[in-house]
Write a protein that holds these residues in place. Structure first.
Motif, PDB file in Angstrom:
ATOM      1  N   LEU A 195       0.829  -1.214   0.000  1.00 23.36           N
ATOM      2  CA  LEU A 195       0.000   0.000   0.000  1.00 23.36           C
ATOM      3  C   LEU A 195       0.863   1.264   0.000  1.00 23.36           C
ATOM      4  N   ALA A 196       1.998   1.192   0.701  1.00 22.62           N
ATOM      5  CA  ALA A 196       2.914   2.343   0.720  1.00 22.62           C
ATOM      6  C   ALA A 196       3.405   2.626  -0.698  1.00 22.62           C
ATOM      7  N   GLY A 197       3.742   1.561  -1.430  1.00 23.79           N
ATOM      8  CA  GLY A 197       4.194   1.729  -2.811  1.00 23.79           C
ATOM      9  C   GLY A 197       3.106   2.329  -3.684  1.00 23.79           C
ATOM     10  N   LEU A 198       1.900   1.831  -3.452  1.00 25.66           N
ATOM     11  CA  LEU A 198       0.776   2.264  -4.282  1.00 25.66           C
ATOM     12  C   LEU A 198       0.358   3.696  -3.965  1.00 25.66           C
ATOM     13  N   ILE A 199       0.221   4.015  -2.685  1.00 21.26           N
ATOM     14  CA  ILE A 199      -0.355   5.305  -2.283  1.00 21.26           C
ATOM     15  C   ILE A 199       0.714   6.397  -2.218  1.00 21.26           C
ATOM     16  N   ILE A 200       1.842   6.097  -1.564  1.00 22.31           N
ATOM     17  CA  ILE A 200       2.850   7.154  -1.342  1.00 22.31           C
ATOM     18  C   ILE A 200       3.690   7.383  -2.601  1.00 22.31           C
ATOM     19  N   PHE A 201       4.182   6.277  -3.179  1.00 25.73           N
ATOM     20  CA  PHE A 201       5.088   6.426  -4.325  1.00 25.73           C
ATOM     21  C   PHE A 201       4.377   6.303  -5.684  1.00 25.73           C
ATOM     22  N   GLY A 202       3.129   5.899  -5.653  1.00 26.67           N
ATOM     23  CA  GLY A 202       2.383   5.732  -6.897  1.00 26.67           C
ATOM     24  C   GLY A 202       3.017   4.708  -7.826  1.00 26.67           C
ATOM     25  N   THR A 203       3.611   3.699  -7.230  1.00 22.93           N
ATOM     26  CA  THR A 203       4.300   2.674  -8.026  1.00 22.93           C
ATOM     27  C   THR A 203       3.294   1.876  -8.852  1.00 22.93           C
ATOM     28  N   PRO A 204       3.428   1.850 -10.150  1.00 20.57           N
ATOM     29  CA  PRO A 204       2.440   1.138 -10.961  1.00 20.57           C
ATOM     30  C   PRO A 204       2.617  -0.377 -10.880  1.00 20.57           C
ATOM     31  N   ILE A 205       1.505  -1.066 -10.891  1.00 20.93           N
ATOM     32  CA  ILE A 205       1.538  -2.540 -10.929  1.00 20.93           C
ATOM     33  C   ILE A 205       1.162  -2.955 -12.344  1.00 20.93           C
ATOM     34  N   LEU A 206       2.107  -3.616 -13.014  1.00 24.00           N
ATOM     35  CA  LEU A 206       1.890  -3.958 -14.414  1.00 24.00           C
ATOM     36  C   LEU A 206       1.057  -5.233 -14.574  1.00 24.00           C
ATOM     37  N   GLN A 207       1.286  -6.193 -13.653  1.00 30.85           N
ATOM     38  CA  GLN A 207       0.515  -7.445 -13.737  1.00 30.85           C
ATOM     39  C   GLN A 207       0.080  -7.819 -12.328  1.00 30.85           C
ATOM     40  N   ILE A 208      -1.223  -7.963 -12.138  1.00 27.77           N
ATOM     41  CA  ILE A 208      -1.725  -8.235 -10.783  1.00 27.77           C
ATOM     42  C   ILE A 208      -1.587  -9.723 -10.408  1.00 27.77           C
ATOM     43  N   ALA A 209      -1.751 -10.611 -11.420  1.00 33.70           N
ATOM     44  CA  ALA A 209      -1.761 -12.052 -11.112  1.00 33.70           C
ATOM     45  C   ALA A 209      -0.448 -12.532 -10.473  1.00 33.70           C
ATOM     46  N   PRO A 210       0.726 -12.182 -11.040  1.00 33.03           N
ATOM     47  CA  PRO A 210       1.966 -12.641 -10.397  1.00 33.03           C
ATOM     48  C   PRO A 210       2.111 -12.107  -8.969  1.00 33.03           C
ATOM     49  N   LEU A 211       1.598 -10.887  -8.749  1.00 35.15           N
ATOM     50  CA  LEU A 211       1.701 -10.307  -7.403  1.00 35.15           C
ATOM     51  C   LEU A 211       0.873 -11.131  -6.409  1.00 35.15           C
ATOM     52  N   VAL A 212      -0.369 -11.386  -6.784  1.00 36.79           N
ATOM     53  CA  VAL A 212      -1.256 -12.124  -5.870  1.00 36.79           C
ATOM     54  C   VAL A 212      -0.717 -13.541  -5.643  1.00 36.79           C
ATOM     55  N   ILE A 213      -0.395 -14.219  -6.728  1.00 36.72           N
ATOM     56  CA  ILE A 213       0.092 -15.614  -6.595  1.00 36.72           C
ATOM     57  C   ILE A 213       1.429 -15.628  -5.848  1.00 36.72           C
ATOM     58  N   GLY A 214       2.277 -14.677  -6.187  1.00 36.43           N
ATOM     59  CA  GLY A 214       3.601 -14.618  -5.556  1.00 36.43           C
ATOM     60  C   GLY A 214       3.487 -14.373  -4.055  1.00 36.43           C
ATOM     61  N   VAL A 215       2.644 -13.429  -3.668  1.00 34.14           N
ATOM     62  CA  VAL A 215       2.494 -13.128  -2.232  1.00 34.14           C
ATOM     63  C   VAL A 215       1.893 -14.327  -1.503  1.00 34.14           C
ATOM     64  N   LEU A 216       0.850 -14.916  -2.090  1.00 31.61           N
ATOM     65  CA  LEU A 216       0.194 -16.050  -1.409  1.00 31.61           C
ATOM     66  C   LEU A 216       1.143 -17.235  -1.245  1.00 31.61           C
ATOM     67  N   LEU A 217       1.778 -17.630  -2.342  1.00 33.20           N
ATOM     68  CA  LEU A 217       2.645 -18.825  -2.281  1.00 33.20           C
ATOM     69  C   LEU A 217       3.889 -18.579  -1.427  1.00 33.20           C
ATOM     70  N   THR A 218       4.481 -17.404  -1.571  1.00 28.28           N
ATOM     71  CA  THR A 218       5.700 -17.125  -0.794  1.00 28.28           C
ATOM     72  C   THR A 218       5.369 -17.072   0.693  1.00 28.28           C
ATOM     73  N   SER A 219       4.240 -16.458   1.017  1.00 28.66           N
ATOM     74  CA  SER A 219       3.833 -16.386   2.427  1.00 28.66           C
ATOM     75  C   SER A 219       3.630 -17.787   2.991  1.00 28.66           C
ATOM     76  N   PHE A 220       2.907 -18.622   2.259  1.00 37.93           N
ATOM     77  CA  PHE A 220       2.642 -19.958   2.782  1.00 37.93           C
ATOM     78  C   PHE A 220       3.934 -20.780   2.871  1.00 37.93           C
ATOM     79  N   CYS A 221       4.792 -20.586   1.894  1.00 38.55           N
ATOM     80  CA  CYS A 221       6.064 -21.311   1.876  1.00 38.55           C
ATOM     81  C   CYS A 221       6.894 -20.982   3.129  1.00 38.55           C
ATOM     82  N   PHE A 222       7.024 -19.690   3.426  1.00 39.87           N
ATOM     83  CA  PHE A 222       7.855 -19.333   4.581  1.00 39.87           C
ATOM     84  C   PHE A 222       7.156 -19.593   5.910  1.00 39.87           C
ATOM     85  N   ALA A 223       5.823 -19.558   5.909  1.00 38.59           N
ATOM     86  CA  ALA A 223       5.102 -19.933   7.132  1.00 38.59           C
ATOM     87  C   ALA A 223       5.371 -21.413   7.433  1.00 38.59           C
ATOM     88  N   THR A 224       5.354 -22.232   6.398  1.00 37.44           N
ATOM     89  CA  THR A 224       5.626 -23.668   6.581  1.00 37.44           C
ATOM     90  C   THR A 224       7.079 -23.885   6.989  1.00 37.44           C
TER      91      THR A 224
END
Lengths: 252, 318
Positions: free
Chosen positions: A124-153
């Protein structure tokens, strides 16, 4: 076991895993040592290496998200499980009429959800403060979900070490977590990592998580998204299987 | 069908033999006491019977279900009250109960109904929404037992349920054990308090050094050591060197001072009573009271385990 029995047990296991995750949320999310290791530590690590270096927010934000996920997802269980061993509440979990898989899954889910929440801050900081554009949403969502679960495990796996002191596990975990930051292409692009260390990048789940998240902001990947997803799934399975085996072994 | 069927159970930890070929059974609806000194193998037995630890050899079945091969089904039949009051102190009593109920797949309406019943039974309903870190030791223990009963088990393992508790908690818990027994629930009880086992249990097993030393009803066990009868006497005034004088009475094998009284161990109480009267007369003391006792379960325990705890001032066992 009939199909009906199997389905019933699966439902029971999922309910139990969710109950364990909810319990962890209520008890551990705001514990001071979890806030320090899951929120403040990755932030200061990032600031230490990123401030003063040239770089666009679109390069820095994915790296910060990846580091945040690494530290926050793997911080709950190494604190909660030793405390539960000390309080003997862990016996309650391992003597319940559910498999160790459900216990490991439940514990991992709490780290996973915590990590999603914490990772949303740099996002959110990237999006709101820096206005960082997100070019592809799918890799972000999949990447965050899988990486989070991977490191939680991974956190759950490390927490299988039979100690009642969170410090013992955190020490071991940091021996792995800290090098991962430097060999996973976050601060140094993978093709610029020197010599044999470049081969080590392939054995780091953070490499693939960071690659996916980075793709969302840059549109390019070092590997293909399919490889990143497959490798993260492989790491999750390895961590889950190993955690299950180790909890069983150490309880005997 | 027996509630518990243990056959040739062994457990090794490296070279240490924690359990050495133990065999016993517990009938459905029975209250079964499991006594033994520290390190005798009680905890290991409970950990195997609850599926936490895997035995090295032998097998254990709960209501016909093998605890190793069919662990989850076997666990569904049981409630477990661990030795430590292992509640989540950052959660309320209600949250603790509901969490445990979810682990045991108790449906929402039923778990809320049972949760209320149990909290009322254990005198905790008024404090149900308080975090349990403010609870007294007795309240925590009562909540732990309530959590063990939330799934309405056919068999409950109670590990030291009343150890170190206040009188109120003790009475509530003992009443609950009696009620459970009356409802046909099988109770597997380990306790420090041998008198509690004597009063509560239908049968008792005494385990020592990983082996079952004896297993029978408390009265039958006491009948095996009739040589440990005793005469308890109170004298006024208490003569100087009374212990020494009383020890000199014929057939007295041991004298124990119990407050203002003396317990004389003997295999022939009538002879000892005669001797006490003669001794009192010679010492110009009045005999205020005389009582005779048969052997206690504690005597049986000491005899079978080879412990002489009294000489160390210790009267309890783990």
């Amino acid at each position: 076991m009939t199909d009906q029995d199997w389905l019933r047990q699966l439902r029971v296991e999922i309910i139990a895993a969710w109950a364990i995750a909810k319990k962890d949320m209520l008890i551990y999310y705001l514990k001071p040592n979890i806030i320090v290791s899951g929120m403040l530590f990755p932030l200061f690590m990032f600031l230490a290496f990123a401030v003063g270096r040239p770089g666009e927010p679109s390069v820095l934000i994915p790296g910060l998200i990846a580091i945040t996920i690494l530290f926050s997802a793997s911080s709950i269980e190494p604190v909660s499980i030793p405390i539960e061993r000390r309080m003997k509440t862990f016996d309650r979990l391992i003597s319940a009429p559910v498999s160790l898989h459900a216990v490991v899954l439940g514990e991992s889910m709490s780290g996973f959800l915590y990590s999603i929440g914490i990772a949303s801050v740099p996002f959110l900081a990237g999006l709101i403060i820096f206005g960082t554009p997100i070019l592809q949403i799918a890799p972000l969502v999949i990447g965050v979900l899988l990486t989070s679960f991977c490191f939680a495990t991974m956190g759950t796996l490390f927490a299988s070490y039979p100690t009642e002191s969170p410090g013992d596990i955190m020490s071991m975990l940091n021996v792995v977590r800290l090098p991962l930051i430097f060999i996973s292409g976050i601060f140094i692009p993978i093709d610029q990592i020197p010599g044999i260390a470049q081969y080590a990048t392939y054995f780091s789940p953070l490499t693939y998580g960071n690659d996916l998240i980075h793709a969302a902001y840059s549109g390019t990947t070092s590997f293909s998204p399919a490889v990143d997803i497959m490798m993260l799934l492989v790491f999750i399975l390895i961590f889950q299987f190993a955690a299950n085996r180790l909890y069983k072994k150490f309880n005997e | 069908m027996n509630a518990i069927e243990v056959s040739h159970l062994t457990k090794h930890f490296g070279r240490l033999v924690a359990l050495n070929d133990i065999t016993f059974s517990v009938k459905e609806g029975e209250t079964f006491g499991f006594l033994g000194p520290n390190g005798a193998g009680k905890t290991t037995t409970i950990r195997i019977l609850t599926g936490i630890t895997v035995p090295t050899g032998g097998d254990a079945q709960l209501f016909g279900r093998d605890i190793v091969k069919d662990t989850i089904a076997a666990r569904r039949t049981m409630g477990i009250v661990h030795e430590t009051s292992n509640i989540y102190t950052d959660l309320t009593a209600w949250q603790n109960l509901m969490f445990t109920a979810q682990l045991y797949d108790v449906q929402k309406a039923l778990r809320e109904k049972r949760g209320r019943e149990l909290l009322e039974l254990f005198g905790l309903w008024e404090r149900k929404d308080d975090k349990t870190n403010g609870y007294s030791k007795g309240m925590k223990r009562r909540l732990t037992i309530a959590m063990g009963l939330i799934n309405d088990p056919r068999l409950i393992f109670l590990d030291e349920p009343t150890s170190g508790l206040d009188v109120q908690s003790n009475l509530i818990i003992r009443d609950v054990i009696r009620d459970l027994n009356a409802k046909g629930v099988t109770v597997f009880l380990t306790t420090h308090n041998i008198e509690e086992a004597n009063l509560t249990c239908d049968r008792v097993a005494i385990i020592n050094r990983g082996m079952i030393a004896a297993i029978d009803s408390p009265e039958k066990l006491k009948g095996t050591i009739q040589s440990v009868q005793s005469v308890e006497v109170a004298l006024d005034p208490v003569p100087a060197h009374a212990e020494e004088g009383l020890r000199g009475i014929a057939t007295v094998s041991e004298v124990r001072k119990l407050g203002d009284k003396f317990r004389l161990i003997t295999e022939d109480p009538p002879t000892v009573i005669d001797g006490v009267m003669a001794y009192a007369k010679a010492q110009k003391a009045r005999v205020i009271s005389v009582n005779t006792y048969g052997p206690s379960l504690e005597d049986v325990f000491i005899r079978l385990t080879g412990l002489d705890v009294r000489t160390k001032g210790v009267r309890t066992v783990d």
